[in-house]
Design a protein around this motif. Sequence first.
Motif, mmCIF file in Angstrom:
data_model
loop_
_atom_site.group_PDB
_atom_site.id
_atom_site.type_symbol
_atom_site.label_atom_id
_atom_site.label_comp_id
_atom_site.label_asym_id
_atom_site.label_seq_id
_atom_site.Cartn_x
_atom_site.Cartn_y
_atom_site.Cartn_z
ATOM 1 N N THR A 179 -13.201 62.111 -33.579
ATOM 2 C CA THR A 179 -11.895 61.867 -34.198
ATOM 3 C C THR A 179 -10.773 62.070 -33.200
ATOM 4 N N LEU A 180 -10.858 63.115 -32.401
ATOM 5 C CA LEU A 180 -9.827 63.370 -31.386
ATOM 6 C C LEU A 180 -9.781 62.231 -30.375
ATOM 7 N N ALA A 181 -10.939 61.736 -29.951
ATOM 8 C CA ALA A 181 -10.981 60.627 -28.995
ATOM 9 C C ALA A 181 -10.309 59.383 -29.580
ATOM 10 N N VAL A 182 -10.559 59.108 -30.876
ATOM 11 C CA VAL A 182 -9.938 57.952 -31.529
ATOM 12 C C VAL A 182 -8.420 58.085 -31.544
ATOM 13 N N THR A 183 -7.919 59.273 -31.885
ATOM 14 C CA THR A 183 -6.464 59.450 -31.947
ATOM 15 C C THR A 183 -5.827 59.351 -30.559
ATOM 16 N N LEU A 184 -6.533 59.802 -29.542
ATOM 17 C CA LEU A 184 -5.997 59.675 -28.175
ATOM 18 C C LEU A 184 -5.938 58.208 -27.747
ATOM 19 N N VAL A 185 -6.957 57.428 -28.115
ATOM 20 C CA VAL A 185 -6.928 55.987 -27.831
ATOM 21 C C VAL A 185 -5.776 55.334 -28.594
ATOM 22 N N GLN A 186 -5.556 55.758 -29.833
ATOM 23 C CA GLN A 186 -4.443 55.223 -30.609
ATOM 24 C C GLN A 186 -3.096 55.526 -29.950
ATOM 25 N N ILE A 187 -2.955 56.731 -29.416
ATOM 26 C CA ILE A 187 -1.709 57.075 -28.710
ATOM 27 C C ILE A 187 -1.511 56.153 -27.518
ATOM 28 N N ALA A 188 -2.587 55.883 -26.786
ATOM 29 C CA ALA A 188 -2.494 54.985 -25.631
ATOM 30 C C ALA A 188 -2.084 53.573 -26.062
ATOM 31 N N ILE A 189 -2.692 53.055 -27.133
ATOM 32 C CA ILE A 189 -2.375 51.692 -27.593
ATOM 33 C C ILE A 189 -0.969 51.628 -28.157
ATOM 34 N N SER A 190 -0.607 52.584 -29.022
ATOM 35 C CA SER A 190 0.736 52.557 -29.612
ATOM 36 C C SER A 190 1.805 52.802 -28.552
ATOM 37 N N GLY A 191 1.486 53.628 -27.547
ATOM 38 C CA GLY A 191 2.424 53.821 -26.441
ATOM 39 C C GLY A 191 2.639 52.544 -25.648
ATOM 40 N N TYR A 192 1.541 51.821 -25.403
ATOM 41 C CA TYR A 192 1.653 50.531 -24.707
ATOM 42 C C TYR A 192 2.511 49.556 -25.509
ATOM 43 N N ILE A 193 2.262 49.490 -26.824
ATOM 44 C CA ILE A 193 3.047 48.593 -27.687
ATOM 45 C C ILE A 193 4.513 48.999 -27.674
ATOM 46 N N TYR A 194 4.768 50.310 -27.756
ATOM 47 C CA TYR A 194 6.154 50.799 -27.802
ATOM 48 C C TYR A 194 6.922 50.410 -26.544
#
Length: 532
Positions: free
Chosen positions: A33-48
């Motif tokens: 779960t932690l790995a998934v949320t870290l990947v999400q931060i990377a993707i949402s950061g890229y989008i932002y």
Amino acid sequence: MNLLSILTFLPLIAGIIILVAPSGWQKQFKYITLAVTLVQIAISGYIYFHFDNSLRGVDLINSYQFKEQISWIRLDLGSMGKLQIDYFLGIDGLSVPFLLLTSIIMMVATISSWEIKTNLKGYFALFLLLDTAIIGVFCALDFFLFYIFYELMLLPLYFLIGMWGGVRREYAAIKFFLYTLAGSVFMLLIMVGLYFSVTDPETGNHTFNMVHMMNPANYSGDSIFGSLAQQTLLGIPARLLGFIILFIAFAIKVPIVPLHTWLPDAHVEAPTPVSIILAGILLKVGGYGILRICYGIFPDAAIHTSWWLGLIGVVSIVYGALNALAQKDLKRLIAYSSVSHMGFVLLGTASLTAEGAAGSVMQMISHGFLSAMLFFLVGIVYNRVHDREIANFRGLANIMPQYTAFVMIAFFASLGLPGFSAFIAEAFSLIGAFNSETVNGAIPRWMAIAGSVGILLSAAYFLWTLQRMFFGQTRLMGGEEWRTKLNDLTMREKLALAPLALLALILGVFPSLAFDKINGSVLELIHHVTGK
């Protein structure tokens, strides 16, 4: 696949993997779960950071980026045409900050989930399902798809509170479920009415496309949502009634007074990670829905109701703060402070000014980080001694200095101290409310003055709590047993708290990091509603 689809469904895939994984993997579920949320931060950061700020103007209809639209459901209805539902995702300046906020809060909630010891497979599967539903709400541009994600949030939250919560968890879970479901049922009726009022210009079919719903040219004059002047329902103009019903559905989530009573119970009984998600993200879904759907689809009704919405915002600010001042339970105090702080969102939105609307979005972002930080801090003490009564603690600064430092940052930031994000957010909301009378006459200036009282009251309950619990000679209800258990912050806890404190400070010193993304869409929304 589009980045928004990956961001949305990655947690769902991980949740399915956890469900089918053998029980021997239980200790690994939190790391997955932690790995998934870290990947999400990377993707949402890229989008932002790749979101194009230059696409500004006065065109709310064509302002969406990272769009993905695929034909999903087509059903021939005979003489009524064809049912058309699209898988349609896209974001603008109103939604892009919430993707990054959600990813960060879910990461913090995952770290907090280390405290969960029972039925880890069920817990983390529901946790990841909730993650998908929240991201989907902020990305969906088809009302049917939005509604699916919106309703999907109910199921995991009900079980997360009802199974892993406190002593009265069943009562709190049922109360939350019934409140939210009541608003959602009526939302469904309005959604169907809008469907038969809007057609896709390319296919000629009725559509749930929210972008077309925002375009006044797509309303037929003889539909039930046609013209305020032409159509009434139960003696109320149909579009005004549609606005009110949708507003109530989203106001339950915000929540505003008097629809707030589920919130203190849910927070007190929910486990710390769920409280973090509730305050940090779920309340923002309500504010986002008001801006995106109520104001976007019913701009005429938004103008007619602005005075009343402003009044509700002021009442929520003052009432929530007074209730917080009277609380003995630290977690309940923070829950009522959320009611007060979210009142600024409604006040800024009701002003129908660019400053007020930008301030309300910034308030949601700021409150997301700060409320998550506050509930995490409460959970730290509760996990150690299983007590949250303010009167049972005194002089904690002497035995938990690092913990006290983070509490002081969270308290001072939340009460609106200059240099932190909440100061910028509340200042802009109040500026918008104060200027509204001159700019468009939406709300009077006395509402801005009354709203500012809430800031004084928040200083009172936060500083009083700080003085009672953390300063003076150490005195604990549990005596020496509590003193041995109240160890200072662990490295895991500091890793969760540090980013939240840093973000509150960064957005307070450099608010343009958020305003640059928000501003274009805010200007388009205000023009869409007021024509100015």
